[in-house]
Design a protein around this motif. Structure first.
Motif, mmCIF file in Angstrom:
data_model
loop_
_atom_site.group_PDB
_atom_site.id
_atom_site.type_symbol
_atom_site.label_atom_id
_atom_site.label_comp_id
_atom_site.label_asym_id
_atom_site.label_seq_id
_atom_site.Cartn_x
_atom_site.Cartn_y
_atom_site.Cartn_z
ATOM 1 N N HIS A 173 0.896 -1.210 -0.071
ATOM 2 C CA HIS A 173 -0.201 -0.210 -0.167
ATOM 3 C C HIS A 173 0.848 1.311 -0.060
ATOM 4 C CE1 HIS A 173 -3.697 2.142 0.732
ATOM 5 N NE2 HIS A 173 -3.165 2.659 1.861
ATOM 6 N N ILE A 174 2.252 1.296 0.432
ATOM 7 C CA ILE A 174 2.852 2.314 0.825
ATOM 8 C C ILE A 174 4.086 2.319 -0.279
ATOM 9 C CG2 ILE A 174 2.222 2.859 3.336
ATOM 10 C CD1 ILE A 174 4.898 1.417 3.857
ATOM 11 N N SER A 175 3.959 1.352 -1.072
ATOM 12 C CA SER A 175 5.052 1.279 -2.250
ATOM 13 C C SER A 175 4.759 2.409 -3.322
ATOM 14 C CB SER A 175 5.294 -0.264 -2.827
ATOM 15 O OG SER A 175 5.676 -0.880 -1.427
ATOM 16 N N ASP A 176 5.683 2.566 -4.161
ATOM 17 C CA ASP A 176 5.511 3.410 -5.433
ATOM 18 C C ASP A 176 5.008 2.954 -6.548
ATOM 19 O OD1 ASP A 176 6.772 5.185 -3.646
ATOM 20 O OD2 ASP A 176 8.965 4.952 -4.730
ATOM 21 N N ASP A 177 4.921 1.520 -6.706
ATOM 22 C CA ASP A 177 4.420 1.080 -7.768
ATOM 23 C C ASP A 177 2.869 1.062 -8.030
ATOM 24 O OD1 ASP A 177 3.459 -0.907 -5.865
ATOM 25 O OD2 ASP A 177 4.724 -2.506 -6.935
ATOM 26 N N GLY A 178 2.356 1.360 -6.675
ATOM 27 C CA GLY A 178 0.807 1.540 -6.933
ATOM 28 C C GLY A 178 -0.056 0.473 -6.622
ATOM 29 N N ALA A 179 0.496 -0.453 -6.342
ATOM 30 C CA ALA A 179 -0.113 -1.926 -6.097
ATOM 31 C C ALA A 179 -1.461 -1.969 -6.765
ATOM 32 C CB ALA A 179 -0.214 -1.863 -4.415
ATOM 33 N N PRO A 180 -1.763 -2.325 -8.063
ATOM 34 C CA PRO A 180 -3.183 -2.155 -8.776
ATOM 35 C C PRO A 180 -4.020 -3.243 -8.164
ATOM 36 C CG PRO A 180 -1.144 -3.182 -10.317
ATOM 37 C CD PRO A 180 -0.592 -2.407 -9.058
ATOM 38 N N TYR A 181 -3.382 -4.562 -7.674
ATOM 39 C CA TYR A 181 -4.506 -5.466 -7.060
ATOM 40 C C TYR A 181 -5.060 -4.945 -5.801
ATOM 41 C CZ TYR A 181 -1.741 -6.565 -2.765
ATOM 42 O OH TYR A 181 -1.053 -6.465 -1.505
ATOM 43 N N LEU A 182 -4.700 -3.812 -5.192
ATOM 44 C CA LEU A 182 -5.514 -3.201 -4.005
ATOM 45 C C LEU A 182 -6.647 -2.401 -4.434
ATOM 46 C CD1 LEU A 182 -2.503 -1.906 -1.816
ATOM 47 C CD2 LEU A 182 -3.721 -3.794 -1.226
ATOM 48 N N ILE A 183 -7.628 -3.290 -4.114
ATOM 49 C CA ILE A 183 -9.139 -2.698 -4.606
ATOM 50 C C ILE A 183 -9.872 -2.586 -3.224
ATOM 51 C CG2 ILE A 183 -11.221 -2.590 -5.917
ATOM 52 C CD1 ILE A 183 -9.485 -3.933 -7.921
ATOM 53 N N ASP A 184 -10.275 -1.330 -2.613
ATOM 54 C CA ASP A 184 -10.865 -1.185 -1.202
ATOM 55 C C ASP A 184 -12.452 -1.710 -1.453
ATOM 56 O OD1 ASP A 184 -12.098 1.063 -2.139
ATOM 57 O OD2 ASP A 184 -10.541 2.291 -1.312
ATOM 58 N N ASP A 185 -12.924 -1.736 -0.069
ATOM 59 C CA ASP A 185 -14.225 -2.156 -0.155
ATOM 60 C C ASP A 185 -15.200 -1.022 -1.004
ATOM 61 O OD1 ASP A 185 -13.546 -4.087 1.012
ATOM 62 O OD2 ASP A 185 -14.395 -3.754 3.164
ATOM 63 N N GLN A 186 -14.665 0.252 -1.401
ATOM 64 C CA GLN A 186 -15.464 1.275 -1.914
ATOM 65 C C GLN A 186 -15.256 1.223 -3.379
ATOM 66 O OE1 GLN A 186 -13.278 2.063 0.973
ATOM 67 N NE2 GLN A 186 -15.215 1.377 2.319
ATOM 68 N N GLY A 187 -14.257 0.300 -3.806
ATOM 69 C CA GLY A 187 -14.091 0.406 -5.415
ATOM 70 C C GLY A 187 -12.848 1.034 -5.818
ATOM 71 N N LYS A 188 -12.290 1.615 -4.920
ATOM 72 C CA LYS A 188 -10.962 2.611 -5.466
ATOM 73 C C LYS A 188 -9.804 1.578 -5.377
ATOM 74 C CE LYS A 188 -8.206 6.359 -4.366
ATOM 75 N NZ LYS A 188 -7.906 7.791 -3.042
ATOM 76 N N GLN A 189 -9.002 1.733 -6.656
ATOM 77 C CA GLN A 189 -7.738 1.129 -6.860
ATOM 78 C C GLN A 189 -6.631 1.576 -6.431
ATOM 79 O OE1 GLN A 189 -7.330 -0.057 -11.023
ATOM 80 N NE2 GLN A 189 -6.409 -2.083 -10.636
ATOM 81 N N GLY A 190 -5.669 0.804 -6.013
ATOM 82 C CA GLY A 190 -4.381 1.208 -5.912
ATOM 83 C C GLY A 190 -4.046 1.640 -4.407
ATOM 84 N N GLY A 191 -2.686 1.747 -4.125
ATOM 85 C CA GLY A 191 -1.978 2.116 -2.740
ATOM 86 C C GLY A 191 -2.184 3.552 -2.400
#
Length: 368
Positions: free
Chosen positions: A232-250
């Motif tokens: 979540h805090i890395s510079d690559d944006g972590a595209p697999y991170l999709i929160d419960d509100q639907g927002k993608q990235g870190g």
């Protein structure tokens, strides 16, 4: 400002010696109603003695009605001076559901039965909300921008930890693996406004890396729950991170953050998978150089070279306050573990006095 984390053991199993069934989620609610429970009074006194501006409470059972839950704790305990300590108030708080005790349709513990309870819940728990979390703050919370990762599927994490039987076969079938949630409780990204500066509080409580079998499913989950914040805090944006509100990235690059919680992993001791907590302690964006200590912890295990850093009665450093390198200067910090000769030792003298964990705090200054 002072920022702290504290596993307070305010969940129903902690009250098993009372008449209340420890599996019932109203056990904590009953004890918050009148401000008279000694263990909770001691927890409130520890918070009043340390006076953090922001504090995460782990193992605070989730109570949907704030008036009977977090607000009752503030009103009946924190706003009441305990044994000479000054009252403390937190006008802002965040609380939300967690995965513990919520039935899943899968056989998560591998006993051959998809029972939907305890070991087969999305996160281990005897009832929904056991081992929940509460975040308290003196500073305003930007509620509209909070991100939850309660429902994130584990399999979406690239190169997730392997969970294998002793013969090398997969412990989970494809359907179960595709359905599993990563977070055993939840992961919260809570933005807090401090003097016109936004600070992201990253709160979690990964599962203990034990209580499993030779497949090590809990060790794998602990490792990857910790990794979630590292991504979540890395510079690559972590595209697999999709929160419960639907927002993608870190988290966007350059943002201030503080990682809080009981991570059930030590850099030096314990049963977590090698490198688990180092994913945060050695992360290039994290200032992990300052290690909080206590005289009480050192005296508790005088022959242990890591004793002064311990944050749990069972002798390990597992609770963390980790600020970003950018935007903060660490001024001070410590572990609330009074020495046995201190008059405050009564607050942590035994498991039932308050908790088997200790409050950990850092004093931080905002920088450009």
């Amino acid at each position: 400002m002072k920022i702290a984390t504290f596993n307070v053991s305010m969940e129903a199993d902690n009250y098993r010696k009372t008449r209340t069934d420890p599996r019932q989620s109203n056990a904590l609610k009953q004890r918050l109603a009148n401000g008279e429970h000694r263990q909770i009074k001691n927890i409130a006194e520890i918070i009043q003695r340390t006076r953090p501006d922001i504090i995460l409470l782990n193992e605070f059972d989730y109570i949907p009605d704030p008036n009977q839950g977090v607000e009752a704790f503030i009103r009946h305990y924190l706003q009441v001076g305990q044994r000479g300590a000054q009252p403390v108030d937190y006008p802002f708080y965040f609380v939300a559901p967690v995965n513990t005790g919520i039935a899943s349709p899968f056989d998560i513990d591998g006993d051959g039965i998809a029972s939907g309870t305890a070991g087969d819940a999305w996160g281990f728990g005897h009832y929904p909300g056991q081992y929940g979390m509460v975040l308290l703050s003196r500073f305003p919370i930007d509620y509209d921008k909070i991100r939850n990762f309660q429902n994130l599927k584990w399999h979406t994490m690239p190169n997730a930890q392997s969970i294998l039987n002793v013969d090398g076969s997969d412990f989970y079938d494809a359907t179960t693996w595709q359905g599993l949630r990563l977070s055993s409780k939840s992961h919260w990204d809570v933005p807090i406004l401090i003097e016109n500066n936004l600070v992201h509080v990253l709160a979690a409580h990964p599962t203990p890396p034990v209580f499993d079998g030779p497949e090590g499913r809990n060790g794998a989950r602990n490792f990857d729950e910790i990794r979630l914040w590292a991504d979540h805090i890395s510079d690559d944006g972590a595209p697999y991170l999709i929160d419960d509100q639907g927002k993608q990235g870190g988290l966007p690059e350059g943002r201030r953050f503080v990682i809080l919680g009981d991570y059930n992993a030590s850099p030096d001791e314990g049963s977590s998978r090698p490198g688990a907590i180092q994913q945060l302690l050695q992360h290039p964006a994290v200032n992990g150089d300052f290690v909080p200590t206590s005289q009480g912890g050192a005296a508790h295990s005088p022959d242990n070279p890591y004793a002064a850093t311990h944050t749990a009665q069972w002798r390990a450093r597992v609770d963390y306050v980790l600020p970003s390198k950018r935007g903060f200067e660490i001024l001070d910090g410590g572990v609330f573990w009074p020495h046995k000769h201190s008059p405050l030792h009564r607050l942590i003298a035994h498991r039932g006095a308050s908790s088997d964990h200790r409050l950990v705090w850092l004093e931080l200054a905002l920088t450009d």
